[in-house]
Structures are given as C-alpha cells and as structure tokens.
Scaffold this motif. Structure first.
Motif, PDB file in Angstrom:
ATOM      1  N   SER A   1      44.154  45.051  40.037  1.00  0.00           N
ATOM      2  CA  SER A   1      42.661  44.993  39.887  1.00  0.00           C
ATOM      3  C   SER A   1      41.834  45.781  40.937  1.00  0.00           C
ATOM      4  O   SER A   1      40.876  46.350  40.320  1.00  0.00           O
ATOM      5  CB  SER A   1      42.319  43.564  39.893  1.00  0.00           C
ATOM      6  OG  SER A   1      42.866  42.762  38.861  1.00  0.00           O
ATOM      7  N   ILE A   2      42.144  45.835  42.140  1.00  0.00           N
ATOM      8  CA  ILE A   2      41.331  46.472  42.987  1.00  0.00           C
ATOM      9  C   ILE A   2      41.617  47.888  42.837  1.00  0.00           C
ATOM     10  O   ILE A   2      40.647  48.887  42.657  1.00  0.00           O
ATOM     11  CB  ILE A   2      42.234  46.468  44.403  1.00  0.00           C
ATOM     12  CG1 ILE A   2      41.721  44.949  44.875  1.00  0.00           C
ATOM     13  CG2 ILE A   2      41.658  47.407  45.425  1.00  0.00           C
ATOM     14  CD1 ILE A   2      42.534  44.493  46.169  1.00  0.00           C
ATOM     15  N   ARG A   3      42.840  48.696  42.339  1.00  0.00           N
ATOM     16  CA  ARG A   3      42.935  50.059  42.054  1.00  0.00           C
ATOM     17  C   ARG A   3      42.255  50.207  40.683  1.00  0.00           C
ATOM     18  O   ARG A   3      41.407  51.321  40.456  1.00  0.00           O
ATOM     19  CB  ARG A   3      44.523  50.315  41.727  1.00  0.00           C
ATOM     20  CG  ARG A   3      45.195  50.347  43.003  1.00  0.00           C
ATOM     21  CD  ARG A   3      46.697  50.422  42.583  1.00  0.00           C
ATOM     22  NE  ARG A   3      47.543  50.113  43.589  1.00  0.00           N
ATOM     23  CZ  ARG A   3      47.673  51.163  44.780  1.00  0.00           C
ATOM     24  NH1 ARG A   3      47.036  52.322  44.910  1.00  0.00           N
ATOM     25  NH2 ARG A   3      48.652  50.639  45.917  1.00  0.00           N
ATOM     26  N   LEU A   4      42.214  49.294  39.722  1.00  0.00           N
ATOM     27  CA  LEU A   4      41.346  49.649  38.470  1.00  0.00           C
ATOM     28  C   LEU A   4      39.778  49.512  38.579  1.00  0.00           C
ATOM     29  O   LEU A   4      39.031  50.357  38.284  1.00  0.00           O
ATOM     30  CB  LEU A   4      41.619  48.430  37.668  1.00  0.00           C
ATOM     31  CG  LEU A   4      42.904  48.520  36.783  1.00  0.00           C
ATOM     32  CD1 LEU A   4      43.198  47.295  35.831  1.00  0.00           C
ATOM     33  CD2 LEU A   4      43.221  49.809  35.934  1.00  0.00           C
ATOM     34  N   PHE A   5      39.376  48.837  39.576  1.00  0.00           N
ATOM     35  CA  PHE A   5      38.114  48.779  40.082  1.00  0.00           C
ATOM     36  C   PHE A   5      37.681  49.970  40.684  1.00  0.00           C
ATOM     37  O   PHE A   5      36.628  50.655  40.599  1.00  0.00           O
ATOM     38  CB  PHE A   5      37.698  47.577  41.017  1.00  0.00           C
ATOM     39  CG  PHE A   5      36.262  47.474  41.500  1.00  0.00           C
ATOM     40  CD1 PHE A   5      35.528  46.784  40.816  1.00  0.00           C
ATOM     41  CD2 PHE A   5      36.066  48.029  42.851  1.00  0.00           C
ATOM     42  CE1 PHE A   5      34.069  46.716  41.194  1.00  0.00           C
ATOM     43  CE2 PHE A   5      34.422  47.860  43.343  1.00  0.00           C
ATOM     44  CZ  PHE A   5      33.683  47.433  42.403  1.00  0.00           C
ATOM     45  N   ILE A   6      38.542  50.615  41.794  1.00  0.00           N
ATOM     46  CA  ILE A   6      38.161  51.740  42.277  1.00  0.00           C
ATOM     47  C   ILE A   6      38.216  53.016  41.421  1.00  0.00           C
ATOM     48  O   ILE A   6      37.409  53.797  41.387  1.00  0.00           O
ATOM     49  CB  ILE A   6      39.509  51.982  43.359  1.00  0.00           C
ATOM     50  CG1 ILE A   6      39.140  51.057  44.772  1.00  0.00           C
ATOM     51  CG2 ILE A   6      39.058  53.482  43.872  1.00  0.00           C
ATOM     52  CD1 ILE A   6      40.232  51.127  45.867  1.00  0.00           C
TER      53      ILE A   6
ATOM     54  N   THR B   1      33.086  51.356  49.969  1.00  0.00           N
ATOM     55  CA  THR B   1      33.712  51.112  51.340  1.00  0.00           C
ATOM     56  C   THR B   1      34.649  49.904  51.076  1.00  0.00           C
ATOM     57  O   THR B   1      34.601  49.188  50.211  1.00  0.00           O
ATOM     58  CB  THR B   1      32.595  50.852  52.248  1.00  0.00           C
ATOM     59  OG1 THR B   1      31.970  49.469  51.944  1.00  0.00           O
ATOM     60  CG2 THR B   1      31.406  51.823  52.319  1.00  0.00           C
ATOM     61  N   LEU B   2      35.444  50.042  52.128  1.00  0.00           N
ATOM     62  CA  LEU B   2      36.396  48.739  52.156  1.00  0.00           C
ATOM     63  C   LEU B   2      35.729  47.535  52.128  1.00  0.00           C
ATOM     64  O   LEU B   2      36.187  46.358  51.328  1.00  0.00           O
ATOM     65  CB  LEU B   2      37.423  49.073  53.616  1.00  0.00           C
ATOM     66  CG  LEU B   2      38.477  47.894  53.860  1.00  0.00           C
ATOM     67  CD1 LEU B   2      39.540  48.010  52.509  1.00  0.00           C
ATOM     68  CD2 LEU B   2      38.978  48.122  55.022  1.00  0.00           C
ATOM     69  N   GLN B   3      34.731  47.408  52.857  1.00  0.00           N
ATOM     70  CA  GLN B   3      34.087  46.323  52.975  1.00  0.00           C
ATOM     71  C   GLN B   3      33.246  45.725  51.513  1.00  0.00           C
ATOM     72  O   GLN B   3      33.377  44.490  51.182  1.00  0.00           O
ATOM     73  CB  GLN B   3      32.924  46.275  53.969  1.00  0.00           C
ATOM     74  CG  GLN B   3      33.458  46.380  55.165  1.00  0.00           C
ATOM     75  CD  GLN B   3      33.826  47.552  55.712  1.00  0.00           C
ATOM     76  OE1 GLN B   3      33.683  48.776  55.081  1.00  0.00           O
ATOM     77  NE2 GLN B   3      34.774  47.621  56.937  1.00  0.00           N
ATOM     78  N   THR B   4      32.778  46.761  50.936  1.00  0.00           N
ATOM     79  CA  THR B   4      32.149  46.452  49.597  1.00  0.00           C
ATOM     80  C   THR B   4      33.103  45.907  48.652  1.00  0.00           C
ATOM     81  O   THR B   4      32.782  45.026  47.753  1.00  0.00           O
ATOM     82  CB  THR B   4      31.204  47.465  49.008  1.00  0.00           C
ATOM     83  OG1 THR B   4      31.900  48.723  48.767  1.00  0.00           O
ATOM     84  CG2 THR B   4      29.867  47.758  49.957  1.00  0.00           C
ATOM     85  N   VAL B   5      34.193  46.721  48.703  1.00  0.00           N
ATOM     86  CA  VAL B   5      35.286  46.228  47.495  1.00  0.00           C
ATOM     87  C   VAL B   5      35.889  44.985  47.622  1.00  0.00           C
ATOM     88  O   VAL B   5      36.051  44.138  47.048  1.00  0.00           O
ATOM     89  CB  VAL B   5      36.341  47.396  47.424  1.00  0.00           C
ATOM     90  CG1 VAL B   5      37.593  47.256  46.549  1.00  0.00           C
ATOM     91  CG2 VAL B   5      35.765  48.791  46.896  1.00  0.00           C
ATOM     92  N   ALA B   6      36.053  44.678  49.070  1.00  0.00           N
ATOM     93  CA  ALA B   6      36.717  43.516  49.501  1.00  0.00           C
ATOM     94  C   ALA B   6      35.687  42.285  49.132  1.00  0.00           C
ATOM     95  O   ALA B   6      36.053  41.396  48.684  1.00  0.00           O
ATOM     96  CB  ALA B   6      36.924  43.569  51.090  1.00  0.00           C
TER      97      ALA B   6
ATOM     98  N   PHE C   1      36.131  38.796  46.860  1.00  0.00           N
ATOM     99  CA  PHE C   1      35.859  37.742  47.564  1.00  0.00           C
ATOM    100  C   PHE C   1      37.318  37.496  48.419  1.00  0.00           C
ATOM    101  O   PHE C   1      37.855  36.191  48.823  1.00  0.00           O
ATOM    102  CB  PHE C   1      35.967  36.523  46.866  1.00  0.00           C
ATOM    103  CG  PHE C   1      34.770  36.621  46.049  1.00  0.00           C
ATOM    104  CD1 PHE C   1      33.567  36.203  46.357  1.00  0.00           C
ATOM    105  CD2 PHE C   1      35.077  36.942  44.479  1.00  0.00           C
ATOM    106  CE1 PHE C   1      32.445  36.145  45.570  1.00  0.00           C
ATOM    107  CE2 PHE C   1      33.652  36.872  43.669  1.00  0.00           C
ATOM    108  CZ  PHE C   1      32.632  36.486  44.418  1.00  0.00           C
ATOM    109  N   ILE C   2      37.802  38.732  49.023  1.00  0.00           N
ATOM    110  CA  ILE C   2      38.713  38.602  50.064  1.00  0.00           C
ATOM    111  C   ILE C   2      38.067  39.371  51.226  1.00  0.00           C
ATOM    112  O   ILE C   2      37.115  40.174  51.380  1.00  0.00           O
ATOM    113  CB  ILE C   2      39.906  39.321  49.557  1.00  0.00           C
ATOM    114  CG1 ILE C   2      39.872  40.831  49.206  1.00  0.00           C
ATOM    115  CG2 ILE C   2      40.606  38.563  48.691  1.00  0.00           C
ATOM    116  CD1 ILE C   2      41.252  41.474  48.736  1.00  0.00           C
ATOM    117  N   SER C   3      39.029  39.385  52.543  1.00  0.00           N
ATOM    118  CA  SER C   3      38.546  40.101  53.514  1.00  0.00           C
ATOM    119  C   SER C   3      39.168  41.420  53.560  1.00  0.00           C
ATOM    120  O   SER C   3      39.945  41.937  52.808  1.00  0.00           O
ATOM    121  CB  SER C   3      39.154  39.482  54.842  1.00  0.00           C
ATOM    122  OG  SER C   3      40.486  39.811  55.006  1.00  0.00           O
ATOM    123  N   PRO C   4      38.102  42.441  54.331  1.00  0.00           N
ATOM    124  CA  PRO C   4      38.580  43.845  54.394  1.00  0.00           C
ATOM    125  C   PRO C   4      40.091  43.947  54.765  1.00  0.00           C
ATOM    126  O   PRO C   4      40.936  44.810  54.235  1.00  0.00           O
ATOM    127  CB  PRO C   4      37.579  44.515  55.249  1.00  0.00           C
ATOM    128  CG  PRO C   4      36.584  43.641  55.239  1.00  0.00           C
ATOM    129  CD  PRO C   4      36.952  42.161  55.176  1.00  0.00           C
TER     130      PRO C   4
END
Length: 160
Positions: A47-52, A61-66, A70-73
């Motif tokens: 899901s993270i890869r699809l979002f990117i 940024t790592l922070q905004t995607v995290a 709802f997970i930590s960077p």
C-alpha cells in the motif's frame, strides 16, 4: 495494552526463540499469528508503494507518508527495507518512471517534465536521471524515439 508493530515483532521473535518450550497447540497458534502479522506488514508495504506511485509529484517525505498510514517513520522505513528498498529509492523510482513516460509520450521541455515528475529542480532531475539511467533525459528521448519509430515502421511493413 496495545503494542506497536515494532514491539509486536520483538515479542514474536522472543516467543519464536523459545518455541521448543511451547505446547503443540500454542506452537500452531503462534504460527498463525506470525503469518497474519507478516501478511499484514506485506500488505502495508504494498500500500505504501502504491501510495508513492500515485502521489510521486507531490512533495512527499518519510514523515508525511508515515503519518498518512498512521505508523512511525522508523516503522515505514523498516517495512520498505524488508522488501528491498528505502523510502527515497521508492520515491525516486516512481518519479523517474513518470519522467520516462513523459519524455517518450510528449514534447514537453525537460524542466517541465522535471517539475511534473516531482523533482525540485531541473538540475536535480538531470543529475538523478543521468546517474540512474546512464544518459541525459534528452538522449533518452532521442534514443527511444528512434527505436519506437523503427518498431512502428517494422509493424507497418509486416502488416502490409
């Protein structure tokens, strides 16, 4: 008490290391729990890869995607690293793929393509593109336009 994904991973690892002391029923339950946990982590990484890939043009940024997931960077980095890439590599690859498509499908200037693909400057885009692809964006466009043209001619000759 709720555990973070990192704490749950550590707990599972501890239990697995003491697996020989568990009853067969507890061992089976542990296997199911571990499989579910690893499957969930794989789904989140996908899901993270699809979002990117869907949001590459934005200033991610790592922070905004995290935060979006709802997970930590740190946990996001860990999830992507398990599947072989870092956050910056995933983002860079998504942006380069979009740039390659724009180079081949349009006549837009390189600086416009750089901006549309999410690069902060055309110079940064040229450096990253050259280092990763092995040629300049203009050379890539020319080389691939020639091969596309010859493929079209070949297909036209073959269908006549």
């Amino acid at each position: 008490m709720l555990l973070t994904p990192d704490e749950l991973s550590a707990l599972l690892l501890t239990v697995w290391s003491n697996q020989n002391r568990l009853t067969p029923e507890a061992n089976a339950a542990l296997s199911q729990l571990s499989f579910a946990f690893l499957s969930a982590e794989t789904d989140i990484a996908s899901s993270i890869r699809l979002f990117i890939r869907a949001h590459y043009a934005e200033p991610l940024t790592l922070q905004t995607v995290a935060a979006h997931f709802f997970i930590s960077p740190c946990h996001l980095s860990h999830l992507l690293a398990r599947s072989g890439d870092s956050f910056s590599v995933c983002l860079q690859n998504a942006r380069l793929q979009a740039a390659k498509e724009l180079l081949l499908q349009s006549r837009l200037p390189v600086n416009v393509i750089a901006a549309r693909a999410g690069f902060s400057t055309a110079g940064q885009f040229r450096r990253v593109f050259g280092r990763t692809v092995g040629c300049t964006p203009c050379a890539f466009r020319v080389q691939n336009a020639c091969s596309l043209t010859s493929e079209r001619v070949s297909s036209m000759i073959g269908t006549e």
